[in-house]
Design a protein around this motif. Sequence first.
Motif, PDB file in Angstrom:
ATOM      1  N   HIS A 342       0.837  -1.191   0.000  1.00 20.16           N
ATOM      2  CA  HIS A 342       0.000   0.000   0.000  1.00 20.16           C
ATOM      3  C   HIS A 342       0.881   1.254   0.000  1.00 20.16           C
ATOM      4  N   ASP A 345       1.749   2.853   3.324  1.00 21.39           N
ATOM      5  CA  ASP A 345       2.754   2.121   4.103  1.00 21.39           C
ATOM      6  C   ASP A 345       4.150   2.416   3.546  1.00 21.39           C
ATOM      7  N   ARG A 402      11.590  -4.713   2.658  1.00 21.07           N
ATOM      8  CA  ARG A 402      12.051  -5.514   3.802  1.00 21.07           C
ATOM      9  C   ARG A 402      11.125  -5.329   5.015  1.00 21.07           C
ATOM     10  N   VAL A 403      10.757  -4.078   5.294  1.00 23.79           N
ATOM     11  CA  VAL A 403       9.971  -3.782   6.497  1.00 23.79           C
ATOM     12  C   VAL A 403       8.533  -4.269   6.367  1.00 23.79           C
ATOM     13  N   LEU A 404       7.985  -4.158   5.177  1.00 26.06           N
ATOM     14  CA  LEU A 404       6.539  -4.359   5.009  1.00 26.06           C
ATOM     15  C   LEU A 404       6.154  -5.772   4.583  1.00 26.06           C
ATOM     16  N   THR A 405       7.126  -6.600   4.286  1.00 27.16           N
ATOM     17  CA  THR A 405       6.754  -7.961   3.845  1.00 27.16           C
ATOM     18  C   THR A 405       7.353  -8.994   4.787  1.00 27.16           C
TER      19      THR A 405
ATOM     20  N   GLU B   3       9.476   1.185  11.697  1.00 35.50           N
ATOM     21  CA  GLU B   3       9.606  -0.234  12.044  1.00 35.50           C
ATOM     22  C   GLU B   3       8.857  -0.556  13.321  1.00 35.50           C
ATOM     23  N   TYR B   6       5.352  -0.898  12.003  1.00 32.79           N
ATOM     24  CA  TYR B   6       5.168  -2.122  11.227  1.00 32.79           C
ATOM     25  C   TYR B   6       5.791  -3.311  11.951  1.00 32.79           C
ATOM     26  N   LYS B  11       1.864  -7.031  11.066  1.00 39.66           N
ATOM     27  CA  LYS B  11       1.978  -7.734   9.776  1.00 39.66           C
ATOM     28  C   LYS B  11       1.266  -9.086   9.839  1.00 39.66           C
ATOM     29  N   GLY B  61      -6.933  -1.944   1.742  1.00 36.06           N
ATOM     30  CA  GLY B  61      -6.287  -0.857   2.459  1.00 36.06           C
ATOM     31  C   GLY B  61      -4.854  -1.162   2.815  1.00 36.06           C
ATOM     32  N   CYS B  62      -4.302  -0.289   3.628  1.00 35.08           N
ATOM     33  CA  CYS B  62      -2.904  -0.432   4.040  1.00 35.08           C
ATOM     34  C   CYS B  62      -2.792  -1.491   5.133  1.00 35.08           C
ATOM     35  N   LEU B  63      -1.575  -1.769   5.514  1.00 36.70           N
ATOM     36  CA  LEU B  63      -1.337  -2.778   6.544  1.00 36.70           C
ATOM     37  C   LEU B  63      -2.076  -2.430   7.830  1.00 36.70           C
ATOM     38  N   ARG B  66      -5.814  -3.081   7.421  1.00 35.92           N
ATOM     39  CA  ARG B  66      -6.102  -4.524   7.325  1.00 35.92           C
ATOM     40  C   ARG B  66      -5.874  -5.214   8.665  1.00 35.92           C
ATOM     41  N   ARG B 120      -2.347   8.769   9.916  1.00 31.20           N
ATOM     42  CA  ARG B 120      -2.635   7.327   9.795  1.00 31.20           C
ATOM     43  C   ARG B 120      -3.699   6.855  10.786  1.00 31.20           C
TER      44      ARG B 120
END
Lengths: 405, 142
Positions: A342, A345, A402-405, B3, B6, B11, B61-63, B66, B120
Amino acid sequence: MSFDALALRREFPLFAAVPAPFHYLDSAATSQIHGAALDALVRHESTRRANVARGTYRLAEAATAAYEEARAAAARFLNAADAGEIVFTSGATAALNLVAGAFGATLQAGDEVIVSLAEHHSNLVPWQLLRDRTGVVLRFLPLAADGRIATEALPAMLTPRSRLIALTHCSNVTGALTDVPAVVAAARAVGARVLLDGAQRVQHGPVDVQALGVDFYAFSGHKCYGPGGVGVLWGRGEALAALPPVVAGGGMVGEVTPERTDFAPPPQRFEAGTPPIAAAVGLGAALDWMAGLPWPAIHAHERALLDRLLRGLAGLPGLRLLGPADAAARHPIVSFDLAGLHPHDVCQVLDRHGVALRGGNLCAQPLMRHFDVAGANRASIAPYTTAEDVDALLAGLADAIRVLT
Amino acid sequence: MSEEIYQQAIKELAQAAHGAGRLAQPTASVRLDNALCGDRVTLDLRSEGDTIAELAHETRGCLLCRAAASLLAREAPGKSADELARAHAALTALLQGDPAEPLPWPALSIFAPVRAYKSRHGCVLLPFRALREAIGSSDRTD
């Protein structure tokens, strides 16, 4: 001819004010303001602040002279035939709405306005409102797979009822340049007018509206190194003169009686109320500054950065470029999908790297649907952009994966 | 820092996509958009009296959005409308920097790092707003 982007950067106060690392790649949304524009704005408010075209005292005369000089600067920037063809507005959106309101008032139900599916919402929604209000028919030029406006489809679309073709000069999503000569030729064949949304074109150098052969041209000050809150509508003299006012108030009238009002000629007819005087003066300074830049060298600089960016993006896994792959067919505005991540993100991670990147639907939802994405990431390059900015973006994108997956 | 936002828990929740899909016979359905970013939640609800019996959603949507939808779908079944309203209020307070102690759902704490990023907040709250609207429309049809 070499061009020193770092030296140019020092002329923009913001870059000294924001702590490093800072890599601004969102000039398509708002360019940074040049020092000359900021100085002109502050100087005007500090030394010549008065209303324009009203007072007879010396301060008011000075304010009016400064405002009209800004109009002349805009005319020079666009190579307009006359400064009277320049209408100051609050921005490109207001300029486009002005045409929709004023030109729209001259149309009949069944007359046709043609836009494309690649338009910014500000060159789409005003026409939808006009259609819903008046019964004007709104028709859409299709797009090629890469998002370019398929201007070759235009001649077959036009009819004797086609009155106006309103298109972006340069896409705010793909950077693609519209084939204006083809549009103008098709329009002339049926007597239609042509309006260009130049919001994304003007930050890349002066425009020649007479050479383009269009009838109306709109842009914003905040996208071409000037202040916010000011924009320009240029209209060919006879085209502007044929339009009625849409906003009424002081400054746009001749004689007013309880029964009726005579309206001033353009441009005052379209500048009801107190205009954005200081912002216009700042914009005039920005446009004069731009007119003196070595544009061939700047275009070579921007093209080198664009090539560097496109090469780097091609090396990222899952990256999908939106728009023409041919760098020559676009200005340096690059939108892309990064492995389905996204955009908000991605932009959040990039912000941690000091990279200001835009993400979202970019006020172009029909174009997003064309590309079958909900949103996109967008990097835009300006004369003050450096290779370090591009490299920081590429490193940040690798980190985002790297961060988001 | 991003970080912290996220973190793995977010995740994993987004990836798990609890409640993803539509209900065959919802008692209420709501579609809600976040105009800023285009995120969209379509939420189906089946209530039994004052209790949420089933909740499903389709979230584009974004992480963060979701993950919030997934958490909501995991936690909501069996809860009353009042309990869900308290969780919504607690999440809002958490994002505004004034968290309730203890949190009605401990897992809400994973969104604490989002507090620093006001733009956000809407991403996290969108599924909760959709649920509130669905409960409201369900009430109206009762």
